[in-house]
Structure formats: structure tokens, C-alpha cells
Motif scaffolding. Structure first.
Motif, PDB file in Angstrom:
ATOM      1  N   UNK A 116      15.529   1.801  -2.480  1.00  7.73           N
ATOM      2  CA  UNK A 116      16.471   0.632  -2.692  1.00  7.73           C
ATOM      3  C   UNK A 116      15.783  -0.603  -1.841  1.00  7.73           C
ATOM      4  N   UNK A 117      14.781  -0.241  -0.911  1.00 10.82           N
ATOM      5  CA  UNK A 117      13.904  -1.499  -0.414  1.00 10.82           C
ATOM      6  C   UNK A 117      12.705  -1.042  -0.302  1.00 10.82           C
ATOM      7  N   UNK A 118      11.753  -2.143  -0.102  1.00 15.01           N
ATOM      8  CA  UNK A 118      10.494  -1.884   0.026  1.00 15.01           C
ATOM      9  C   UNK A 118      10.051  -1.783   1.532  1.00 15.01           C
ATOM     10  N   UNK A 119       9.983  -0.775   2.318  1.00 16.70           N
ATOM     11  CA  UNK A 119       9.806  -0.752   3.593  1.00 16.70           C
ATOM     12  C   UNK A 119       8.766   0.486   4.031  1.00 16.70           C
ATOM     13  N   UNK A 120       7.890   0.250   4.961  1.00 19.39           N
ATOM     14  CA  UNK A 120       7.323   1.608   5.175  1.00 19.39           C
ATOM     15  C   UNK A 120       8.099   2.841   5.699  1.00 19.39           C
ATOM     16  N   UNK A 121       7.419   3.850   4.855  1.00 21.14           N
ATOM     17  CA  UNK A 121       8.112   5.164   5.094  1.00 21.14           C
ATOM     18  C   UNK A 121       9.140   5.727   3.948  1.00 21.14           C
ATOM     19  N   UNK A 122       9.549   4.443   3.255  1.00 20.33           N
ATOM     20  CA  UNK A 122      10.588   4.677   1.972  1.00 20.33           C
ATOM     21  C   UNK A 122       9.538   5.206   1.083  1.00 20.33           C
ATOM     22  N   UNK A 123      10.438   5.835  -0.034  1.00 19.16           N
ATOM     23  CA  UNK A 123       9.662   6.271  -1.248  1.00 19.16           C
ATOM     24  C   UNK A 123       9.088   5.080  -1.847  1.00 19.16           C
ATOM     25  N   UNK A 124       7.708   5.511  -2.634  1.00 23.76           N
ATOM     26  CA  UNK A 124       7.122   4.331  -3.295  1.00 23.76           C
ATOM     27  C   UNK A 124       7.439   4.256  -4.455  1.00 23.76           C
ATOM     28  N   UNK A 125       8.638   3.650  -4.775  1.00 27.07           N
ATOM     29  CA  UNK A 125       9.353   3.222  -5.882  1.00 27.07           C
ATOM     30  C   UNK A 125       9.411   1.832  -6.159  1.00 27.07           C
ATOM     31  N   UNK A 126       8.659   1.335  -6.936  1.00 26.14           N
ATOM     32  CA  UNK A 126       7.980  -0.076  -7.063  1.00 26.14           C
ATOM     33  C   UNK A 126       7.708  -0.567  -8.605  1.00 26.14           C
ATOM     34  N   UNK A 127       8.363  -1.822  -8.967  1.00 26.20           N
ATOM     35  CA  UNK A 127       8.412  -2.467 -10.034  1.00 26.20           C
ATOM     36  C   UNK A 127       7.403  -3.819  -9.650  1.00 26.20           C
ATOM     37  N   UNK A 128       6.453  -3.880 -10.865  1.00 23.39           N
ATOM     38  CA  UNK A 128       5.850  -5.199 -10.957  1.00 23.39           C
ATOM     39  C   UNK A 128       6.533  -5.802 -12.247  1.00 23.39           C
ATOM     40  N   UNK A 129       7.144  -7.004 -11.983  1.00 23.16           N
ATOM     41  CA  UNK A 129       7.579  -7.728 -13.168  1.00 23.16           C
ATOM     42  C   UNK A 129       6.966  -8.756 -13.556  1.00 23.16           C
ATOM     43  N   UNK A 130       6.967  -9.170 -15.028  1.00 21.13           N
ATOM     44  CA  UNK A 130       6.208 -10.360 -15.388  1.00 21.13           C
ATOM     45  C   UNK A 130       6.765 -11.558 -15.047  1.00 21.13           C
ATOM     46  N   UNK A 159       0.816  -1.158  -0.217  1.00 20.01           N
ATOM     47  CA  UNK A 159       0.064  -0.101  -0.110  1.00 20.01           C
ATOM     48  C   UNK A 159       0.720   1.333   0.022  1.00 20.01           C
ATOM     49  N   UNK A 160       0.494   2.081  -0.953  1.00 18.22           N
ATOM     50  CA  UNK A 160       1.345   3.394  -0.992  1.00 18.22           C
ATOM     51  C   UNK A 160       0.393   4.604  -0.712  1.00 18.22           C
ATOM     52  N   UNK A 161       0.994   5.430  -0.096  1.00 15.81           N
ATOM     53  CA  UNK A 161       0.062   6.646   0.002  1.00 15.81           C
ATOM     54  C   UNK A 161       1.048   7.888   0.123  1.00 15.81           C
ATOM     55  N   UNK A 162       0.619   9.025  -0.473  1.00 18.14           N
ATOM     56  CA  UNK A 162       1.284  10.281  -0.642  1.00 18.14           C
ATOM     57  C   UNK A 162       2.929  10.191  -1.080  1.00 18.14           C
ATOM     58  N   UNK A 163       3.049   9.139  -1.946  1.00 20.24           N
ATOM     59  CA  UNK A 163       4.472   8.978  -2.713  1.00 20.24           C
ATOM     60  C   UNK A 163       5.458   8.121  -1.729  1.00 20.24           C
ATOM     61  N   UNK A 164       4.608   7.546  -0.684  1.00 20.34           N
ATOM     62  CA  UNK A 164       5.559   6.737   0.225  1.00 20.34           C
ATOM     63  C   UNK A 164       4.756   5.549   0.470  1.00 20.34           C
ATOM     64  N   UNK A 165       5.662   4.403   0.880  1.00 25.61           N
ATOM     65  CA  UNK A 165       5.124   3.030   1.202  1.00 25.61           C
ATOM     66  C   UNK A 165       4.395   3.249   2.372  1.00 25.61           C
ATOM     67  N   UNK A 166       3.337   2.724   2.594  1.00 28.48           N
ATOM     68  CA  UNK A 166       2.649   2.821   3.868  1.00 28.48           C
ATOM     69  C   UNK A 166       2.624   1.454   4.654  1.00 28.48           C
TER      70      UNK A 166
END
Lengths: 389, 381
Positions: free
Chosen positions: A350-364, A23-30
Motif C-alpha cells: 500500500x505504500x513505498x517504504x523500506x521493508x514493505x513488499x516490492x509491489x511497484x508500478x511505473x506509470x506513463x 531499490x528492491x532486494x529479495x522481494x522487499x523495498x530496500x
């Protein structure tokens, strides 16, 4: 607000989570996990059967500053009028409309450290950017993000061979680099003395010395281009001599000096490993260096040195490293978490953790496989690329 | 004789089969199939769980003459000053001990067509060779296999006093060269004994249909110029690189052209490759163009040709077409398909043992065989 559901989430920090929600909110990982509640207003992307990772981080890419398909007109990474140009800033040479940014997004690369080139002994300051935007200043995560330095063939080629002036040798390069650092240190000491004593005048403004102050004060690293083992050793010699924070860039022959690098725990951006043998100093390029460094516990990430190898092949490079025996998780970290640490922006990406930027990739599929697509690329919570299927 | 048993085999000119048997004797394939009986007393090599494909054929390589960390001293691809270097032969520039041949074997390339560079409008003769050997003449499969020509940016950079400054200048030089060669040929035919001219002799080989003209062209207009030049001369030709080919796919498909597409995994360093697109090979294939995937080694390090195949496949080139674009199609384009490019009775025993299905990073090349001899064995560092 954006939610990805039913995904195999690989946060890089911590274990993979099958059938999980991000879940992402306001550009961050929630939040992320298997029991995340999704608010009604969230846009939901179903990633069933697909893998989700942090956005890829390219820790050494001349994207926007060595532009694609423009030839000399798009080449702004080497200010070759003087081998010592610490005062130039990469941000002033970057064109966000370089089409390579689009290719980065399509390849799941969301963050890039853009350094000046390696023709100069001191090439200028690097900047870390998000890979989406029109105004470069709005894309910045960190500026300055280190001072570029170079050893080996490039400076002596650009000056000794092409312009008939110093440096013409490796020892000449080291001497000029030291000279610049010593001069800046004297400048710093005069400034400090003036600060401490009202009767002492500060030195006259010098842009080059000013640019080196954050390096001397260990506020940002010197990022030293070195391929050959002897150049790597010279880089360590100078880095230690001036008590600097420093990183090594390329490290093509790192396998020959692993112990030294492990002893000093020098962060290394290794690559471009797929590059052709364009010069003598990269003759030994192959996967021995990254494997040896990773095995010795040296903090290492991969780089394409885009456009030397196009940035979009960064994940493929990590895949080939796995085929040569690198641990899968280490290889994935080497294009995400470790690359973010190398770039100095691990607090944000660089990682998916709450509070970090919501920079995310969905891969095939497996992100490291040759045939896998980035299906969706998200930067700061915004979908910046979606593959039409 | 030796029998390789148990692998899944992709013969390329026939459907793949599991639990295959390939009998190799004296460097040639004696039998290959799923139902081949292994004669009594024959040494067997168990390849269960492995995949066998033909040794790859790289139709555009500068192996042995360029790059690979050897600096200026080993740059032997472009004879200067140009712009017409029609008398040179790539065979005379190739060093069998150059490390690029070891890279070819590691990368699974067992046959190459080695070209002169593209710095000259006419670059010289190409030839085909195996990638192991000590004496280049012994490595040759066929020579010559083409005359190299170049359009676009590279010949304009030439240092010769007659080097072209424009694309129209380059085209004019090529037309003039063939026109004067034809005149030379007419004089010879009329027993007028013109002064011997090796460059014109090589043009006559093209004009008489003995070898094709192999034209370096990236940009769409350069590709069209290649067709214009060659069709006016009524000569056999193919397009090298063909970077913008997908923008002209229908135009090229009508001509049943062969495109040597590559180097793969590269960036867009020059203006003439500004439109580079990963889908190029797939779109050309769909339009009926015969596609070969090439390294232009050293420009794509040949060790990563299989990864390039994976990327072309990812972007829409069907699996079978990708495999063919790395094996049989280049063998046909070079003119050596009687010996290499597929696994068939009587052909050279050039093959690769993969850890699994092709084009996946978890399926590296474990061994490379040339004429039945294992010339590369993967060793983890």
C-alpha cells in the motif's frame, strides 16, 4: 535485485521525491530516495519522466471467483444453497488463470481482497492475494481476511424472491444474521467453559460456528455489504451490538449518514461508483458518498467490485473523484494505502517504504488520468508486466 | 442572440481554433469561427480558458426505458414473449422523466438513438431524440431510425414458445421474417390486400432502404452472420457492439461498415464478450470501419461516456477520430447529421463547455447546451 532510477516517486507515505531511486532486494523495498547507492548486480530501469507509485490495491474484487467470459461456468462467488454459509472460503473458488488477473497486472493492480458475493447473509471468508501466480495458496497474503455479510436487496432477492424462503425482507435478513452470530457466540462460550473446566464437555463440532469465532473474537472484521443508508445503519447497529470489528462494503448512500460513520470510524470500501443503476439500492450512486466520507475523516477506499466494473478502471474512478473535488493525495491513497488498511494488509503493501513488499508500478503519466498506462508492474520484486511500446 | 467568445472550439467537421466565437440564435448556430464579428448589442458569454465541443451523440442508448435504479417496474426494453417483436416502437417505452435523461445531460450527451433491447431476434423500431424535454414526441429528432435485430446469446434466452435455442435458429427466424414480409409486400403491391401487419410494415421499411437494420452482434461469428444475412437481403445495416470486430477488422473494413462500439468500461460478464479488448475501436478505425463509441446506457452509465472516449483514445484511437466517434460519426449513422454532431452554421446549438482539453479527468463537462439552452451546469457537491 532491481532498481528504478530517475523516477518521480510517489510513496503515498510521505512527500513525492523527484529524480529519485527505488531499490528492491529479495522481494522487499530496500531503500528509496535521492541518494540511494545502486549495487552493481542490480537490474536498472530508467523511469525518467515517469511516475512510480505503490502497486494498486483493490479492496473488494471478485477476481478469479467470478471469472471473465465464462458465464455460469465461471461463477463461484455465491453459494446460494443456504443464506448462511460462513464456513465456505473464497480461496476454494478462485481460479488464478482467470484472465482478469492479467488485466489487473496491466492496470497496475498488485493486490486484491477477494470476498465471496452478497447473495448470502453470511457468504464466507475473504482472502487477500497478490495478482500473480499459478497456485492460489502461493498468492495469499492474508487468509481469512474477514467474513462477508450482506444486507439489502441481494439476499432477499436470492432467497425470498427466487426460492420462496427466508430472508424475504430486510428485517428478516437482520434477524437471521443475528441468529447466526448468537448461536456462534453460545458455541464459543461453551468452548471457553470446556477449556476452563475439565469436567465440562466441549460442544460438538460445527463448521459454521467455527468460521464465525474469529469475527466474534475481533480477530478479523465482518465485511458488510450495504448500499442504502438504512442498510448502512443496520450494519452499524449489528456491528456495535455484537462489539465486532467491521467494515462496510459499497456504502452507496454514505453521504446521508456521514456523522454516524465518522463517530464509529467505520472503514468503508466505496463503489462501484461507475456502476449502472442495476437495482433500486444503488440508485443514488455517484461521487457524493466518497467525497462526504473523505471530508468527514472516515477511512475510505475505492472499489470496482470487479467484475461489476472491471478492476482496471479503479484508478480512473479515483481520477473522476478528483475532478469532483477530492484531494489528489487522498484519492491516490484510496486505491493504495487506505485500501491496504481496509484489506488488513497495510503492514505488507500500500505504500513505498523500506521493508514493505516490492509491489511497484511505473506509470506513463499521472496514474489517475484516463490515458495513462501502467508501463511496468512489479510484484514482490519481480516484473510481472511490461508494456510493449 | 447570444455570443460565446474566447473558448478553444472543436467544430469536428473543421480544424479546431482558439479564441473562437459562436453566435447562437433561436436554438441554432448562426456563425462559428475565429474571425466572426460579434454584432453590436449582443449578449456575450466569456468562455476564455474553456473548450467547446459539440454535444455528444450516443448511437446506442436505452435512456428513458431501462435501469438507473428504478427496478423491474421500469424495464421496458424487451417485449416478451419474442422472438419477433417487429411491431413495437421504442418511442412508446420512453419516459422523459426517467433520471437517465438527466444523466445524459450531465454526461454531455445531447442526442441519443434509443433502441429496444436485444432479447428478441427482432426487437422493434429505434428512434433519435434530444435528451431534454417533457413530451417524448417533442424530443424526437427523427423516427424511426432503424429496426433492431439481435444475434448471439441474448435472443436464445427468450421465454417465447418460438424463441430460438441456437444461433442458427436465430438466423433462420430473421430470414423467415424478412421473407414473409417481402411476400406481404408483393401482395400489397399486387393489390391483394393482405391483413395489416405492423411487423411486416417495419420490415418493408428496411427492405425498401428507408431505415437500416441495426444488428446486435458481439462475437466474431455473430458479426459475420450479420453480414451474411444482410448482404443476402441487400439491406442497409450496421453492427451494434461489434466486440470482436478487431478480430475481423479487414473483413469489416472492406465493407465500410459502421460499428457502434460499446458499452465501454465494462467487464466480460458473458461468454460472447470473452474477447473484449480495449483496442477494438482503434483497430476498427485503422481498418477503415466507421466507429461510434456508445454507452448502451444503462450498461455504461452515460455520465462516463467521456471517460470511455479517454480510454479508447489511450488504446490507440487518434484524438480527432475519438472526438468524431462521439459526435459526427454517430450523427451520420443515425441519419441526423443535418442537425447535430458538429458545430456549423445552421446546425442546432447543442454544445458542451469543458474545463480543458477533452478526455482528461481534469477537464470535466461544466455545462451542456441543447438548442442554445443550458440544460446542465456542473455543481461541486
Amino acid at each position: 535485485m532491481l532498481a528504478i532510477i530517475n523516477a518521480n516517486i510517489v510513496p503515498v507515505a510521505g512527500e513525492a521525491m523527484p529524480d529519485a531511486t527505488l531499490l528492491m532486494r529479495d522481494g522487499k523495498i530496500e531503500a528509496l530516495g535521492t541518494d540511494v547507492e545502486i549495487p552493481g548486480e542490480a537490474r536498472v530501469i530508467d523511469a525518467r519522466g515517469r511516475t512510480v507509485t505503490p502497486g494498486i490495491v483493490e479492496a473488494h474484487a471478485h477476481v478469479g471467483i467470478s471469472e471473465q467470459g465464462l458465464g455460469a461456468e465461471g461463477s463461484d462467488h455465491n453459494e446460494t444453497t443456504d443464506p448462511v454459509t460462513p464456513h465456505v472460503r473464497a480461496i476454494d473458488g478462485i481460479n488464478p488463470r482467470d484472465d482478469a488477473f492479467r488485466e489487473f497486472r496491466e492496470a497496475g493492480i498488485t493486490t486484491a481482497l477477494v470476498p465471496p458475493g452478497s447473495a448470502n447473509l453470511l457468504g464466507g471468508s475473504a482472502v487477500v492475494l497478490k495478482c500473480s501466480g499459478t497456485i492460489v495458496d502461493d498468492m495469499v497474503i492474508l487468509d481469512p481476511a474477514g467474513m462477508k455479510a450482506a444486507l439489502g436487496e441481494n439476499p432477499k432477492g436470492a432467497y425470498g424472491q427466487r426460492q420462496g424462503k427466508a430472508p424475504a425482507t430486510r428485517m428478516g435478513s437482520a434477524a437471521l444474521l443475528r441468529e447466526a452470530l448468537v448461536a456462534a457466540r453460545e458455541y464459543m462460550e461453551k468452548q471457553d467453559a470446556a477449556e476452563a473446566d475439565d469436567d465440562t464437555d466441549p460442544p460438538g463440532f460445527n463448521a459454521k460456528h467455527e468460521a464465525l469465532l474469529p469475527v466474534l473474537r475481533r480477530e478479523m472484521p465482518l465485511r458488510i455489504h450495504c448500499h442504502r443508508a438504512d442498510d448502512i445503519v443496520t450494519a452499524v447497529r449489528i456491528g456495535e451490538e455484537f462489539d465486532l470489528c467491521y467494515t462496510l462494503e459499497h456504502v452507496t448512500e454514505g453521504q446521508y449518514v456521514t456523522e454516524l460513520l465518522a463517530k464509529h470510524r467505520v472503514p468503508c470500501a466505496v463503489g462501484p461508483t461507475l456502476q449502472h443503476g442495476s437495482k433500486v439500492e444503488n440508485r443514488e450512486r455517484d461521487f457524493r458518498a466518497p467525497l462526504a466520507l473523505a471530508a468527514a475523516g472516515v477511512p475510505m477506499c475505492f472499489t470496482t467490485d470487479h467484475p461489476v466494473i472491471a478492476g482496471q478502471y479503479l484508478a480512473l474512478t479515483a481520477g473522476i473523484a478528483v475532478s469532483w473535488g477530492m484531494d489528489y493525495d487522498a484519492a491516490l491513497a484510496a486505491i493504495t494505502a487506505t485500501a491496504a488498511e481496509h484489506a488488513g494488509v497495510a503492514d505488507r503493501v500500500g505504500t513505498l517504504e523500506p521493508g514493505k513488499d516490492a509491489d511497484v508500478v511505473i506509470w506513463s503519466g499521472d496514474p489517475l488520468d484516463f490515458t495513462t498506462f501502467a508501463d511496468v508492474t512489479i510484484i514482490d520484486g519481480d516484473v510481472v508486466y511490461e508494456r510493449g511500446v | 442572440m447570444r455570443a460565446y467568445i474566447g473558448a478553444r472550439i472543436y467544430p469536428v467537421d473543421a480544424p479546431p481554433f482558439d479564441d473562437g466565437v459562436m453566435l447562437v440564435d433561436d436554438g441554432h448556430i448562426q456563425e462559428v469561427g475565429a474571425d466572426v464579428r460579434v454584432p453590436d448589442g449582443v449578449e456575450t458569454v466569456d468562455l476564455s480558458g474553456r473548450v467547446v465541443i459539440p454535444g455528444m451523440v450516443d448511437a446506442h442508448s436505452h435512456a428513458g426505458m431501462w435501469g438507473d435504479g428504478e427496478g423491474d417496474a421500469s424495464r421496458d426494453g424487451n417485449e416478451r414473449p419474442g422472438p419477433i417483436a417487429a411491431d413495437v416502437d421504442a418511442v412508446d417505452s420512453v419516459n422523459p422523466h426517467h433520471r437517465s435523461f438527466a444523466s445524459c445531460r450531465e454526461g454531455g450527451v445531447t442526442s441519443v438513438m434509443i433502441h429496444p433491447g436485444s432479447g428478441n431476434a427482432i426487437g422493434g423500431l429505434c428512434f433519435a431524440a434530444k435528451t431534454r424535454g417533457e413530451i417524448v414526441d417533442d424530443m424526437v429528432i427523427r423516427a424511426p431510425t432503424g429496426l433492431k435485430g439481435a444475434l448471439g446469446e441474448n435472443p436464445k434466452r427468450g421465454s417465447g414458445k418460438d424463441s430460438p435455442k441456437t444461433r442458427m435458429g436465430t438466423a433462420a427466424l430473421i430470414r423467415d421474417y424478412f421473407a414473409r414480409a417481402a411476400e406481404y409486400g408483393r401482395k400489397k403491391d399486387a393489390d391483394k390486400d393482405p391483413d395489416p401487419d405492423a411487423g411486416f410494415e417495419n420490415a418493408l421499411r428496411v427492405l425498401r432502404g428507408e431505415i437500416p437494420f441495426r444488428v446486435h452482434a458481439h462475437r466474431a461469428d455473430d458479426i459475420v452472420t450479420a453480414t451474411r444475412l444482410c448482404e443476402a437481403l441487400d439491406i442497409r445495416y450496421n453492427i451494434e457492439h461489434c466486440t470482436d470486430g478487431y478480430l475481423l477488422a479487414e473483413f469489416l473494413g472492406h465493407r465500410e461498415l459502421t460499428a457502434h462500439v460499446g458499452p465501454g468500461l465494462s467487464s466480460r460478464g458473458k461468454v460472447e464478450v470473452a474477447n473484449r479488448d480495449e483496442r477494438n475501436a482503434a483497430l476498427l478505425h485503422a481498418a477503415g470501419v466507421r466507429v461510434c463509441l456508445v454507452t448502451d446506457h444503462p450498461f455504461l452509465d452515460v455520465r462516463y461516456l467521456m471517460a470511455y472516449g479517454g480510454v479508447a483514445h489511450k488504446h490507440g484511437l487518434p484524438f480527432d477520430a475519438t472526438l468524431r466517434a462521439l459526435t459526427l460519426t454517430p450523427a451520420e449513422s443515425i441519419g441526423i447529421a443535418d442537425r447535430v454532431g458538429s458545430l456549423a452554421k445552421g446546425k442546432d446549438a447543442d454544445f458542451l463547455v469543458l474545463a480543458g482539453e477533452p478526455f482528461r479527468y481534469r477537464s470535466p463537462i461544466l455545462s451542456t447546451f441543447v438548442e442554445g439552452e443550458e440544460v446542465y451546469t456542473r455543481q461541486q457537491p
